[in-house]
Design a protein around this motif. Structure first.
Motif, mmCIF file in Angstrom:
data_model
loop_
_atom_site.group_PDB
_atom_site.id
_atom_site.type_symbol
_atom_site.label_atom_id
_atom_site.label_comp_id
_atom_site.label_asym_id
_atom_site.label_seq_id
_atom_site.Cartn_x
_atom_site.Cartn_y
_atom_site.Cartn_z
ATOM 1 N N ARG A 33 31.312 14.105 -17.802
ATOM 2 C CA ARG A 33 32.335 13.315 -18.288
ATOM 3 C C ARG A 33 32.119 12.388 -18.410
ATOM 4 O O ARG A 33 31.046 11.000 -17.754
ATOM 5 N N MET A 68 36.570 15.452 -19.757
ATOM 6 C CA MET A 68 36.372 16.626 -18.896
ATOM 7 C C MET A 68 36.291 17.793 -19.989
ATOM 8 O O MET A 68 36.759 19.119 -19.649
ATOM 9 N N LYS A 81 40.141 17.976 -19.818
ATOM 10 C CA LYS A 81 40.866 18.099 -19.217
ATOM 11 C C LYS A 81 40.779 16.484 -18.930
ATOM 12 O O LYS A 81 39.876 15.691 -19.698
ATOM 13 N N VAL A 107 41.967 12.682 -17.191
ATOM 14 C CA VAL A 107 42.483 12.556 -16.525
ATOM 15 C C VAL A 107 42.497 10.744 -15.898
ATOM 16 O O VAL A 107 41.273 10.048 -16.467
ATOM 17 N N PHE A 118 42.401 7.742 -13.109
ATOM 18 C CA PHE A 118 42.751 7.621 -11.308
ATOM 19 C C PHE A 118 42.131 6.071 -11.121
ATOM 20 O O PHE A 118 41.811 5.414 -11.914
ATOM 21 N N THR A 160 45.531 10.196 -8.625
ATOM 22 C CA THR A 160 45.141 11.098 -9.962
ATOM 23 C C THR A 160 45.894 12.078 -10.773
ATOM 24 O O THR A 160 46.767 11.461 -10.192
ATOM 25 N N THR A 191 44.406 19.699 -10.509
ATOM 26 C CA THR A 191 42.822 19.079 -10.242
ATOM 27 C C THR A 191 43.142 19.077 -8.188
ATOM 28 O O THR A 191 42.171 19.527 -7.957
ATOM 29 N N ARG A 211 42.045 23.344 -7.238
ATOM 30 C CA ARG A 211 40.622 23.536 -7.946
ATOM 31 C C ARG A 211 40.356 23.143 -6.936
ATOM 32 O O ARG A 211 39.269 24.009 -6.936
ATOM 33 N N CYS A 230 34.082 8.896 -6.425
ATOM 34 C CA CYS A 230 33.665 9.505 -7.383
ATOM 35 C C CYS A 230 32.631 8.179 -8.276
ATOM 36 O O CYS A 230 33.096 9.168 -9.549
ATOM 37 N N LEU A 233 32.491 16.104 -7.214
ATOM 38 C CA LEU A 233 32.950 15.259 -7.879
ATOM 39 C C LEU A 233 33.632 16.037 -9.633
ATOM 40 O O LEU A 233 34.655 14.999 -9.726
ATOM 41 N N GLY A 234 33.901 17.121 -9.682
ATOM 42 C CA GLY A 234 35.220 17.632 -10.184
ATOM 43 C C GLY A 234 33.921 18.167 -11.272
ATOM 44 O O GLY A 234 33.378 17.329 -11.937
ATOM 45 N N MET A 235 34.009 19.055 -11.961
ATOM 46 C CA MET A 235 33.628 19.594 -13.506
ATOM 47 C C MET A 235 34.490 20.183 -14.251
ATOM 48 O O MET A 235 35.749 20.849 -13.935
#
Ligand SMILES: NC(=O)c1ccc[n+]([C@@H]2O[C@H](COP(=O)([O-])OP(=O)(O)OC[C@H]3O[C@@H](n4cnc5c(N)ncnc54)[C@H](O)[C@@H]3O)[C@@H](O)[C@H]2O)c1
Ligand SMILES: O=C(O)[C@@H]1CCCCN1
Length: 312
Positions: free
Chosen positions: A46, A61, A74, A76, A78, A90, A114, A117, A227, A291-293
């Motif tokens: 990202r 992302m 996405k 986002v 934060f 977030t 978010t 998932r 993150c 970390l999130g994808m």
């Protein structure tokens, strides 16, 4: 001329996105991602824009899943919020595009995606890596992620005891008051984690809060916060002693302070275990650094849109 995009608010997305549908799709897409076949999946690390004046970040992302016909991004934000702030830390919006024609087909809330998932991916890590006998779950943090992790972990696994710790004890108490089943409120991280088999770290901490010396050998840690490349939740001892799994090697190398600053070696991606290229070392202390994808958001959003379409 293309049709107007479907607009779905948080309430709708929350209603339509169920863990039972989501988990198999996440397992499948993460397994495929780890094969690095760019004719099938494209998902760059990202892009993150720091908003220094306001202690925030904007992340973009994107992801393209060619065989599934999913083109998505996405967006986002934060923020590091002051304790007691009523604003969510977030916030996100997810856009789905028509892959052939390029127009936007859906615009939906990304907060619920978010929350769910991320927790679902941690639950997949726990399925693979938690000790065979896992009786005690410990959650550090009491925000959105803490709640979604509580929901899916207690849905999928049976624990004898669930514990929660938060910086302010009244926040942990408020978290527990919203639940039906008993959860122990702990006064310190140490008290919460001693003897725990599964530990979720879901805090906004930028310095380590979880120390290896407190962690039961063989425990599984799903580390969801920290993150940024200079943020930590876990100390060096834990990072170096555990077998470390990540969601994406590129993401972890670019963004995870826990990995970069500890010098810990990444053993495998979650997807590499799911697709059979690496083993699940369940007998060891394991850390899944999340970390999130974008691919996780993409399959979630597609699922939400499919469900919505089936109702209209
Ligand atoms: N891995 C992923 O895919 C993913 C996805 C979304 C959010 N996150 C991260 O997960 C973390 C939690 O997100 P959230 O949406 O639940 O946030 P939230 O604001 O709802 O909750 C944050 C929690 O962390 C606690 N906290 C904040 N600063 C702290 C500190 N310095 N020390 C200890 N506790 C602290 C707060 O008291 C609160 O309990 C954040 O770091 C967020 O960036 C990760
Ligand atoms: O993957 C995500 O959606 C989150 C956004 C906030 C920062 C951490 N990762």
């Amino acid at each position: 001329m293309s049709e107007s995009p479907v607009l779905l608010n948080k309430h709708e997305v929350e209603r339509l996105l169920t863990y039972d549908d989501l988990i198999p799709r996440l397992e499948s897409v993460m397994g495929k991602f780890s094969k690095r076949d760019s004719s099938e999946i494209i998902q760059p690390v990202r892009s993150v824009v720091p908003i220094q004046q306001h202690s925030g970040f904007l992340g973009v992302m994107p992801a393209y899943l060619a065989n599934e016909g999913i083109l998505c991004t996405k967006i986002v934000t934060f923020y590091q919020r002051a304790e007691g702030s009523s604003l969510p830390s977030t916030q996100a919006t997810v856009l789905l595009f028509h892959p052939e024609h390029g127009h936007v087909t859906a615009i939906m809330d990304g907060e619920a995606i978010t929350a769910k998932r991320t927790a679902a991916v941690s639950a997949i890590s726990a399925k693979l890596f938690k000790p065979a006998l896992s009786e005690v779950l410990c959650i550090l943090g009491s925000g959105q992620q803490a709640r979604s992790h509580y929901d899916v972990f207690t849905k999928l696994f049976k624990f004898k005891e669930v514990r929660v710790w938060s910086r302010r004890k009244e926040m942990a108490q408020r978290f527990v008051n919203d639940l039906q089943d008993p959860v122990t409120v702990c006064s310190s991280v140490k008290e919460a984690v001693i003897g725990a088999d599964v530990i979720v770290t879901a805090t906004g901490a930028s310095q380590p809060i979880l120390f290896g010396e407190w962690v039961k050998p063989g425990a599984h840690i799903a580390a969801v916060g920290a993150c940024r490349p200079d943020w930590r939740e876990l100390d060096d001892v834990l990072m170096r002693e555990a077998v470390v799994y990540v969601d994406s090697r590129e993401g972890a190398t670019a963004e995870s302070g826990d990995i970069i600053l500890s010098g810990a070696e990444v053993f495998a991606e979650l997807g590499e275990v799911l697709n059979g290229s690496f083993p699940a070392r369940r007998e060891k202390t394991t850390v899944f650094k999340s970390l999130g994808m974008g691919i996780q958001d993409a399959v979630s959003a597609k699922l939400v849109l499919e469900k919505w379409n089936s109702e209209h």
